[in-house]
Scaffold this motif. Structure first.
Motif, PDB file in Angstrom:
ATOM      1  N   ARG A 142       0.915  -1.101  -0.431  1.00 43.04           N
ATOM      2  CA  ARG A 142       0.327  -0.423   0.215  1.00 43.04           C
ATOM      3  C   ARG A 142       0.841   1.195  -0.192  1.00 43.04           C
ATOM      4  NH1 ARG A 142      -4.208   0.106   3.991  1.00 43.04           N
ATOM      5  NH2 ARG A 142      -4.409   3.043   3.308  1.00 43.04           N
ATOM      6  N   VAL A 143       2.317   0.949   0.894  1.00 42.74           N
ATOM      7  CA  VAL A 143       2.819   2.482   0.986  1.00 42.74           C
ATOM      8  C   VAL A 143       3.299   2.734  -0.335  1.00 42.74           C
ATOM      9  CG1 VAL A 143       5.524   3.044   1.750  1.00 42.74           C
ATOM     10  CG2 VAL A 143       3.612   2.312   3.370  1.00 42.74           C
ATOM     11  N   LYS A 144       3.773   1.718  -1.487  1.00 47.30           N
ATOM     12  CA  LYS A 144       3.685   1.835  -2.484  1.00 47.30           C
ATOM     13  C   LYS A 144       3.193   2.725  -3.725  1.00 47.30           C
ATOM     14  CE  LYS A 144       7.180  -0.007  -5.146  1.00 47.30           C
ATOM     15  NZ  LYS A 144       8.813   0.109  -4.778  1.00 47.30           N
ATOM     16  N   VAL A 145       2.047   2.365  -3.144  1.00 47.28           N
ATOM     17  CA  VAL A 145       0.746   2.871  -4.713  1.00 47.28           C
ATOM     18  C   VAL A 145       0.611   3.899  -3.691  1.00 47.28           C
ATOM     19  CG1 VAL A 145       0.098   0.449  -5.461  1.00 47.28           C
ATOM     20  CG2 VAL A 145      -1.043   1.603  -3.720  1.00 47.28           C
ATOM     21  N   ALA A 146       0.171   4.120  -2.623  1.00 46.13           N
ATOM     22  CA  ALA A 146      -0.239   5.489  -1.573  1.00 46.13           C
ATOM     23  C   ALA A 146       1.136   5.739  -0.677  1.00 46.13           C
ATOM     24  CB  ALA A 146      -1.466   5.380  -1.625  1.00 46.13           C
ATOM     25  N   PRO A 147       1.723   7.364  -0.883  1.00 46.48           N
ATOM     26  CA  PRO A 147       3.009   6.405  -0.191  1.00 46.48           C
ATOM     27  C   PRO A 147       2.370   7.458   1.616  1.00 46.48           C
ATOM     28  CG  PRO A 147       3.552   7.584  -2.021  1.00 46.48           C
ATOM     29  CD  PRO A 147       2.286   6.917  -1.966  1.00 46.48           C
ATOM     30  N   ALA A 148       1.403   7.867   1.915  1.00 43.63           N
ATOM     31  CA  ALA A 148       0.636   8.255   2.520  1.00 43.63           C
ATOM     32  C   ALA A 148      -0.063   7.004   3.771  1.00 43.63           C
ATOM     33  CB  ALA A 148       0.292   9.659   2.733  1.00 43.63           C
TER      34      ALA A 148
END
Ligand SMILES: [Zn+2]
Length: 569
Positions: free
Chosen positions: A314-320
């Protein structure tokens, strides 16, 4: 002892003390409460209710509340109608909650599945209630009834006497015959989400004067997996762990709860994951062992590794992204750094391995051994190049034969053909300088001699039809886009690499397709071959408009099929 203890009050476990006695106490089931309220208000109460939902979500509690709502006579004993707000103090209310009301029968279908058990009920249905307004039959795990028993029950459900109500509960609604379902008002009790559960626990902790960290509540809520009852038992355990409630106990910390639940420290789980992804198998296993020695449950470790993988992806697709690792914490930062190093393909593969591993660990006689095996597999998989690279290597290596007009089954380009064979990959390695002329048998062999992305290489791939090749002699037909110096450049290269004289001649016609054309054709052939696979065929037939967008040779998944959007023609 400075102070005498407070007047002794028998300790009641929270799950009993806070068992909801009316609908307002049911957390997270607003939809059910609203529908039932309307039904009661309009006097249109169903003859049979079907309560479904996961374990511990409150089905039996709800069933008893329904029984009370049907039979409450109010504190003064004068109420004539069912009420959505049972008083909790009248005789029917009290006896039902204590499971000793003669007119409210509870039965567990898990232990009484036969027709004889149901026959008892069917017989009883004919008689009016002894004291209550309604006879209520609560049948738990109703899906366990035998077929015969269901059939027997069905007759009663079709024409129930007006004084009888059924409340069924089940965890497996799909095993209940439709004929039965269609005669029930169905309620799906939903899993309570962990934030809601944590908030509920916080209010209870305050009432109980228990000091507990927010993080500890969150851990309990997460471990309870949507079950209010489980969350209360866990809170009880935590209270016992630190030495009682009532203010004299110490603060219940997240660390306490983590230990109690056998949860591993998230930072250390992240350590393990990082080591494995770097191929550090023995370090990863050592870490696992020390977590295990410290009391961590292998299954919980697997779950945490899955959560970690999910978080990183998830961090990869949405860093926040927020979640498993608290935003702003050191672990969240480390996780983000790790995510940057890993591709989505690698993370997806890790997820698949761990998910499969979770079940293996759960079912293993020695979970820790199963857990180790999964981690070893994970570390090995991390070292494999991602799937897209493998396919690219295959195409670059030119190991795919040129198909003839797309005809034939193209068996060597079958989507299940092993790709990562050493031969294919080795073909890419440039031949050493001074390579013998005889080793140059194909145009690809010559391309392999050229520097990656060099002009000569690009031209050989895009702009050359090979007509003839034998040691010392090559005949080509350049495309109109080829530079005029091509033949000369090629001759220089061949001569310098092999140390022998080469003749390069130009043909005006004939020759094989260019390497790029061959790759394209090979790709088409692979798609066509994939489309012939029975499974793919079935998918394409079943979903008109679906098309094959990619054929990948991998260990686990072979073919990606894109589905048309719903509104697309
Ligand atoms: Zn009552």
């Amino acid at each position: 002892m400075a102070k005498p203890p407070a007047p002794a009050q028998p300790y009641r476990v929270l799950a009993r003390k806070y068992r909801p006695s009316d609908f307002t106490g049911l957390i997270g089931q607003e939809a059910l409460v609203r529908t039932l309220s309307n039904a009661f208000a309009t006097g249109r109460i169903a003859h049979a209710f079907m309560l479904t939902g996961v374990r511990g979500v409150g089905k039996t509690t709800t069933a008893r509340i329904i029984a009370r709502a049907l039979n409450c006579i109010g504190p003064d004993g004068k109420r004539k109608e069912p009420t959505i707000h049972p008083c909790g103090v009248c005789e029917p209310c009290v006896s039902i909650s204590e499971s000793r009301n003669v007119d409210v029968q509870e039965m567990d279908a898990a232990s009484r599945t036969g027709i004889d058990d149901i026959r008892e009920i069917i017989e009883g249905v004919r008689y009016a209630p002894v004291a209550a307004r309604y006879k209520v039959y609560i049948i738990d795990e109703v899906h366990m009834l035998s077929k015969q028993a269901f059939n027997g029950l069905l007759k009663t459900l079709e024409e129930p006497p007006p004084h009888v109500k059924f409340v069924f509960a089940t965890t497996e609604i799909r095993k209940v015959p439709v004929t039965v379902l269609s005669r029930c008002q169905r309620f799906d009790l939903r899993r309570i989400d962990s934030a809601e559960l944590a908030a509920y626990l916080a209010t209870l902790a305050e009432k109980e004067k228990v000091k507990i960290e927010e993080g500890a509540l969150a851990l309990i809520a997460r471990a309870a997996e949507g079950s209010a009852r489980d969350s209360l038992s866990l809170l009880d355990q935590a209270i016992a762990h630190v030495g009682g409630s009532g203010g004299e106990g110490e603060m219940i910390t997240a660390e306490t709860v983590r230990q109690m639940l056998g949860l591993a420290d998230r930072g250390r789980v992240l350590d393990i994951f990082e080591k494995l992804m770097g191929g550090g198998i023995s370090e990863g296993l050592t870490d696992l062992q020390s977590l295990y020695d410290a009391g961590a449950d292998p299954l919980a470790v697997m779950q945490d590794l899955l959560e970690t993988t999910h978080f990183l992806t998830r961090v990869k697709v949405a860093p926040a992204a927020q979640g498993f690792f608290d935003g702003g914490s050191g672990e969240a930062k480390r996780a983000a750094e790790l995510a940057a190093k890993l591709s989505v393909a690698v993370l997806t593969r890790a997820w698949q391995i761990l998910l499969k591993g979770l079940f293996e660990v759960r079912d293993a006689t020695r979970p820790i051994s199963a857990c180790e095996m999964v981690l070893i597999r994970l570390a090995y998989a991390a070292e494999l190049p991602p799937t897209d690279r493998l396919v690219k290597d295959l195409l670059d290596g030119g190991a795919v034969p040129a198909p003839r007009g797309g005809g034939g089954p193209a068996s060597s380009a079958s989507p299940r053909a092993p790709v990562a064979s050493g031969a294919t990959l080795q073909a890419r390695a440039p031949l050493p300088q001074g390579a013998p002329t005889a080793s140059l048998r194909t145009l690809e062999d010559i391309v392999a001699l050229c520097e990656p992305r060099s002009e000569l290489r690009v031209n050989l791939e895009h702009n050359v039809h090979l007509v003839h090749l034998e040691p010392g002699r090559i005949e080509i037909r350049p495309t109109p886009r080829a530079p005029r110096t091509l033949a000369n450049d090629l001759q220089t290269k061949l001569t310098s690499v092999t140390g022998e004289r080469w003749t390069v001649s130009i043909a005006s016609q004939g020759g094989a397709p260019t390497l790029v054309e061959q790759k394209q054709a090979a790709k088409t052939a692979r798609h066509e071959a994939a489309a012939q696979e029975p499974m793919v065929r079935a998918v394409l037939d079943r979903f008109p408009g679906a098309e094959i967008v990619a054929v990948r040779d991998t260990v686990s998944e072979d073919i990606a099929v894109s589905m048309p959007d719903k509104d697309e023609e």
